[in-house]
Design a protein around this motif. Structure first.
Motif, PDB file in Angstrom:
ATOM      1  N   ASN A  30       0.847  -1.188   0.000  1.00 55.61           N
ATOM      2  CA  ASN A  30       0.000   0.000   0.000  1.00 55.61           C
ATOM      3  C   ASN A  30       0.882   1.236   0.000  1.00 55.61           C
ATOM      4  N   ASN A  31       0.280   2.408  -0.162  1.00 55.59           N
ATOM      5  CA  ASN A  31       1.028   3.664  -0.293  1.00 55.59           C
ATOM      6  C   ASN A  31       1.888   3.988   0.921  1.00 55.59           C
ATOM      7  N   SER A  32       1.501   3.543   2.107  1.00 58.45           N
ATOM      8  CA  SER A  32       2.262   3.873   3.313  1.00 58.45           C
ATOM      9  C   SER A  32       3.644   3.219   3.323  1.00 58.45           C
ATOM     10  N   GLU A  33       3.870   2.227   2.490  1.00 56.63           N
ATOM     11  CA  GLU A  33       5.164   1.555   2.434  1.00 56.63           C
ATOM     12  C   GLU A  33       6.125   2.227   1.449  1.00 56.63           C
ATOM     13  N   CYS A  34       5.683   3.298   0.781  1.00 56.35           N
ATOM     14  CA  CYS A  34       6.501   4.003  -0.204  1.00 56.35           C
ATOM     15  C   CYS A  34       6.961   5.341   0.360  1.00 56.35           C
ATOM     16  N   ALA A  35       7.939   5.964  -0.311  1.00 53.84           N
ATOM     17  CA  ALA A  35       8.409   7.291   0.069  1.00 53.84           C
ATOM     18  C   ALA A  35       7.257   8.280  -0.042  1.00 53.84           C
TER      19      ALA A  35
END
Length: 167
Positions: A30-35
């Motif tokens: 999900n987006n929280s695992e990206c910069a």
């Protein structure tokens, strides 16, 4: 130096790689695992174009297990070391009971009272104990515990079958 080497390997494969953002090499759910300025697309972090245009990446399947090499001044990880967030390695052990009633206690897991029993156990030492029922324990008939008495201590390194014979 490792980041530069990684960029040289990945850059020719895709127009979406950027050394600053590490597009399309960091797996995500999900987006929280990206910069902060990236989104999770096709299971990989990206700052714009979808990573699904990379050769071999299909948006309907999980991304390949690729590892970010990290900053150039970082100490390189051992090539044999699992990723820091990897679950502990396990093996599958199947316990079978041969003969009339008996059971096997699997230390750290549920007892096997009705054969077969399948366990996912961490690598390393484990103790198994044959418990006689109406008939006594005779022997272990598989290599994992062969030659040992009722209590078997074995170091788990590969998937195996463990059979206790009661007579």
């Amino acid at each position: 130096m490792e980041v530069l080497r990684l960029a040289l390997v990945i850059a020719p494969l895709a127009g979406c790689y950027s050394p600053e953002l590490r597009d399309c090499v960091v797996p995500c759910a999900n987006n929280s695992e990206c910069a902060g300025d990236q989104t999770c697309a096709a299971g990989l972090c990206t700052s714009g174009d979808s990573c699904s245009t990379l050769p071999g990446v299909d948006s309907d399947i999980s991304p390949p297990n690729e590892v970010d090499a990290g900053p150039a001044d970082a100490r390189p990880a051992s090539p044999d070391a699992p990723p820091a967030d990897a679950p502990p390695a396990t093996v599958t052990i199947t316990v079978t009971l041969d003969g009339p009633a008996g059971s096997v206690k699997v230390m750290g897991a549920a007892d096997c009272t009705v054969s077969p029993c399948t366990y996912q156990l961490p690598l390393g030492p484990r103790t198994f104990q044959a418990v006689a029922g109406p008939k006594p324990f005779e022997k272990w008939t598989t290599p994992l515990c062969m030659g040992q008495h009722e209590t078997c201590t074995a170091t788990l390194t590969v998937n195996a079958i463990l059979t206790a014979r009661f007579h």
